[in-house]
Write a protein that holds these residues in place. Sequence first.
Motif, PDB file in Angstrom:
ATOM      1  N   UNK A 292       0.818  -1.211   0.000  1.00  0.00           N
ATOM      2  CA  UNK A 292       0.000   0.000   0.000  1.00  0.00           C
ATOM      3  C   UNK A 292       0.851   1.259   0.000  1.00  0.00           C
ATOM      4  N   UNK A 293       2.084   1.123   0.464  1.00  0.00           N
ATOM      5  CA  UNK A 293       3.026   2.252   0.459  1.00  0.00           C
ATOM      6  C   UNK A 293       3.909   2.253  -0.790  1.00  0.00           C
ATOM      7  N   UNK A 294       3.586   1.354  -1.721  1.00  0.00           N
ATOM      8  CA  UNK A 294       4.322   1.232  -2.989  1.00  0.00           C
ATOM      9  C   UNK A 294       5.769   0.786  -2.794  1.00  0.00           C
ATOM     10  N   UNK A 295       6.049   0.150  -1.687  1.00  0.00           N
ATOM     11  CA  UNK A 295       7.391  -0.380  -1.436  1.00  0.00           C
ATOM     12  C   UNK A 295       7.378  -1.867  -1.800  1.00  0.00           C
ATOM     13  N   UNK A 489     -11.806   0.352  -2.430  1.00  0.00           N
ATOM     14  CA  UNK A 489     -12.606   1.510  -2.835  1.00  0.00           C
ATOM     15  C   UNK A 489     -12.102   2.815  -2.231  1.00  0.00           C
ATOM     16  N   UNK A 490     -11.682   2.784  -0.967  1.00  0.00           N
ATOM     17  CA  UNK A 490     -11.241   4.016  -0.304  1.00  0.00           C
ATOM     18  C   UNK A 490     -10.055   4.650  -1.018  1.00  0.00           C
ATOM     19  N   UNK A 491      -9.222   3.830  -1.659  1.00  0.00           N
ATOM     20  CA  UNK A 491      -8.046   4.367  -2.342  1.00  0.00           C
ATOM     21  C   UNK A 491      -8.336   4.745  -3.789  1.00  0.00           C
ATOM     22  N   UNK A 492      -9.148   3.957  -4.470  1.00  0.00           N
ATOM     23  CA  UNK A 492      -9.303   4.183  -5.909  1.00  0.00           C
ATOM     24  C   UNK A 492     -10.382   5.205  -6.244  1.00  0.00           C
ATOM     25  N   UNK A 493     -11.326   5.477  -5.323  1.00  0.00           N
ATOM     26  CA  UNK A 493     -12.406   6.425  -5.595  1.00  0.00           C
ATOM     27  C   UNK A 493     -12.072   7.806  -5.048  1.00  0.00           C
ATOM     28  N   UNK A 575      -4.543   5.668  -7.920  1.00  0.00           N
ATOM     29  CA  UNK A 575      -4.041   5.959  -6.575  1.00  0.00           C
ATOM     30  C   UNK A 575      -2.543   5.739  -6.493  1.00  0.00           C
ATOM     31  N   UNK A 576      -1.968   6.148  -5.393  1.00  0.00           N
ATOM     32  CA  UNK A 576      -0.513   6.038  -5.191  1.00  0.00           C
ATOM     33  C   UNK A 576      -0.031   4.600  -5.337  1.00  0.00           C
ATOM     34  N   UNK A 577      -0.770   3.662  -4.778  1.00  0.00           N
ATOM     35  CA  UNK A 577      -0.456   2.243  -4.926  1.00  0.00           C
ATOM     36  C   UNK A 577      -1.533   1.631  -5.815  1.00  0.00           C
ATOM     37  N   UNK A 578      -1.292   1.531  -7.118  1.00  0.00           N
ATOM     38  CA  UNK A 578      -2.339   1.103  -8.039  1.00  0.00           C
ATOM     39  C   UNK A 578      -2.493  -0.411  -8.085  1.00  0.00           C
ATOM     40  N   UNK A 579      -3.534  -0.853  -8.748  1.00  0.00           N
ATOM     41  CA  UNK A 579      -3.748  -2.276  -8.983  1.00  0.00           C
ATOM     42  C   UNK A 579      -2.606  -2.817  -9.855  1.00  0.00           C
ATOM     43  N   UNK A 580      -2.357  -4.124  -9.739  1.00  0.00           N
ATOM     44  CA  UNK A 580      -1.204  -4.740 -10.410  1.00  0.00           C
ATOM     45  C   UNK A 580      -1.184  -4.488 -11.907  1.00  0.00           C
ATOM     46  N   UNK A 581      -2.341  -4.393 -12.544  1.00  0.00           N
ATOM     47  CA  UNK A 581      -2.389  -4.347 -14.017  1.00  0.00           C
ATOM     48  C   UNK A 581      -1.833  -3.050 -14.588  1.00  0.00           C
ATOM     49  N   UNK A 600      -1.222   9.268  -8.706  1.00  0.00           N
ATOM     50  CA  UNK A 600      -0.949  10.067  -7.516  1.00  0.00           C
ATOM     51  C   UNK A 600       0.553  10.020  -7.220  1.00  0.00           C
ATOM     52  N   UNK A 601       1.113  11.154  -6.841  1.00  0.00           N
ATOM     53  CA  UNK A 601       2.523  11.205  -6.463  1.00  0.00           C
ATOM     54  C   UNK A 601       2.723  11.006  -4.966  1.00  0.00           C
ATOM     55  N   UNK A 602       1.628  11.012  -4.226  1.00  0.00           N
ATOM     56  CA  UNK A 602       1.651  10.763  -2.787  1.00  0.00           C
ATOM     57  C   UNK A 602       0.308  10.209  -2.375  1.00  0.00           C
ATOM     58  N   UNK A 603       0.239   9.613  -1.206  1.00  0.00           N
ATOM     59  CA  UNK A 603      -1.000   8.997  -0.747  1.00  0.00           C
ATOM     60  C   UNK A 603      -2.152  10.003  -0.718  1.00  0.00           C
ATOM     61  N   UNK A 604      -3.230   9.671  -1.413  1.00  0.00           N
ATOM     62  CA  UNK A 604      -4.433  10.497  -1.401  1.00  0.00           C
ATOM     63  C   UNK A 604      -4.348  11.782  -2.200  1.00  0.00           C
TER      64      UNK A 604
END
Length: 619
Positions: A292-295, A489-493, A575-581, A600-604
Amino acid sequence: MTLRPQNASAQFLSAIALLKQGNPAAAEAACLAVLKREPRHADALHLAGLLATQLGQLDEGINRLRRAVAIKPKDAAIHGHLGLALVKGGHDAEAMVSFEKSLALNPNSPETALNYGQLLLHLGRAADAMAVFNGLIADQANYAEAHHQRGRALMELGQLEAALAAHEEALGLHPNSPDYLIGIAIALCALGRAAEALPFAEKALQLKPGFDLAMLSRAEIMLALGHRHESLAVAEEVLRAAPQTRRSRRWLGKLLMALGQPESALLVATLDCASGNDDPVAHINHGTILTALNQLEEALLSYDRALRLKPDHAEARYNRAFTLLALGRFEDGWRDYEYRHLRPKAQSRRKFSQPIWQGRESLKDQRLLIHAEQGFGDTIQFARYGLLAAAAGADVILAVQKPLLRLFAGFHPAVRVIDEDEARTDFDLHCPMLSLPLAFGTRLETIPAWPDGYLKAPAGEAARFAARLPKGRRRIGVVWSGSTIHTNDANRSMALECLLPLFQSGDVWVSLQKEVRAADQPALRASALCDLTAELNDFADTAALISALDLVIAVDTSVAHLAAALGKPVWLMLPFAPDFRWLLEREDSPWYPGMRLFRQQGLGDWNGVVARISAALQP
């Protein structure tokens, strides 16, 4: 006057008497006196071990119990108590052995069976745990704790209504149990009945003030009811209390993630890993938060640690698959993704007598059933493999969800499209739709893509919508949120309000948002969006409206997949951490040549995304 026992047996009886009087420290001292006389007194070691664990000396307690079981290896009770102490110490594998030895010696111990079932549940073996709890209930129908634990297992298996019934059965037997009240609250919340869940959580807290699980459950309920600030306050209170139990830490991590605080959740997960280094679930949770942190590289290390502890752990493989795929490592990623069918909460896999096609056999002259298995967007994206199968000589039967039937009606002459609920037996091979990339050996450089798309709206229907749309420089469709039940949903919407600056561009803006949330209604009324969504009854209607547009700007939803599969230019807001595709960093998608990605370049940070889109819209 205190009488001094004259021998070890009398001293041991004295220890038991002291324990019954409520003096565990004196009882332990009496046991140690026995052991000074007779170091191999198994019963004294047994009781001394139990007392040490009770007095907070866990390592010493485990050591004494191990010595006791070595002296008296056929004593079921010692094995059972050693297993319980090992669980407290985080030694799950060794605890499993102890419980199994205890039950082999005494199959009729409900306490040991219950502890064994709880350990199985903790290790992700919910179906095995269910068998244990069912056996206990068959022997003792009024065993409240067995009903409660059965409810927990049913929750893990995704059988929410049955879980609620099991917890209600437990509470009926013990109406004032905080644990059973919370079991009901958790099940109700999972069923989307948060308002009903709240009184159960509050009653649990009245009965047991400071009960961490009740506090966390209440926080989750508050979040579900939209009371974000109150939920956050409760989560922070639990965090300050530094809960020591794994259960509380994991609930807290889950809640912090739901609140959009992955950095705080990572601290909790790191503590969980440190205290339960031999528990694969701790490392899986750690990896999920890192994702979720893109790490992602760090997340892979966490999943690999979990798999070293349990190489076939389905949840670890499943999460690892998404991470590998996001990194573009398709060969290992698609293979690990097959573990999705083995997860406790997995959607039920369709079972047929015909074999699964895994890419080994030729498809020439074979009747291949391809069946949808997940969301609408997944079906739209991966149905393209039906074209590959047809090109390989197969007679393809494509089973899709009912709202997609008209859209796929004219997909390909060699592809018969059916309702996914229609029973079929007239095929030779079958394949779940998301297993097709593995079967076809898809790599990053071999993703099948069509520059002009591979779907078409029903003939003539686009003109009907085109005539209804206002004239302007460009007609741009927009989607800002997806399904509320989607796990991400909270991240992608986003809120519609975030997009309002775009609507000043001089273009005609058209809503493709079929379901508008109550919070977005004021912004919708203020936006002057053209809204024909009341006329959209299925995806074929939506495809017709999209075909009348020049561009679609959307968050990651099925409508974005639809527009791209139609060959329409799509600007996707990620979102900052996108779906795998959507892979990482790149601004294009190998799945859809006409798609442009705005990340997104940062969370949210949706405002940054909207600002870049606004600039890109300028002439």
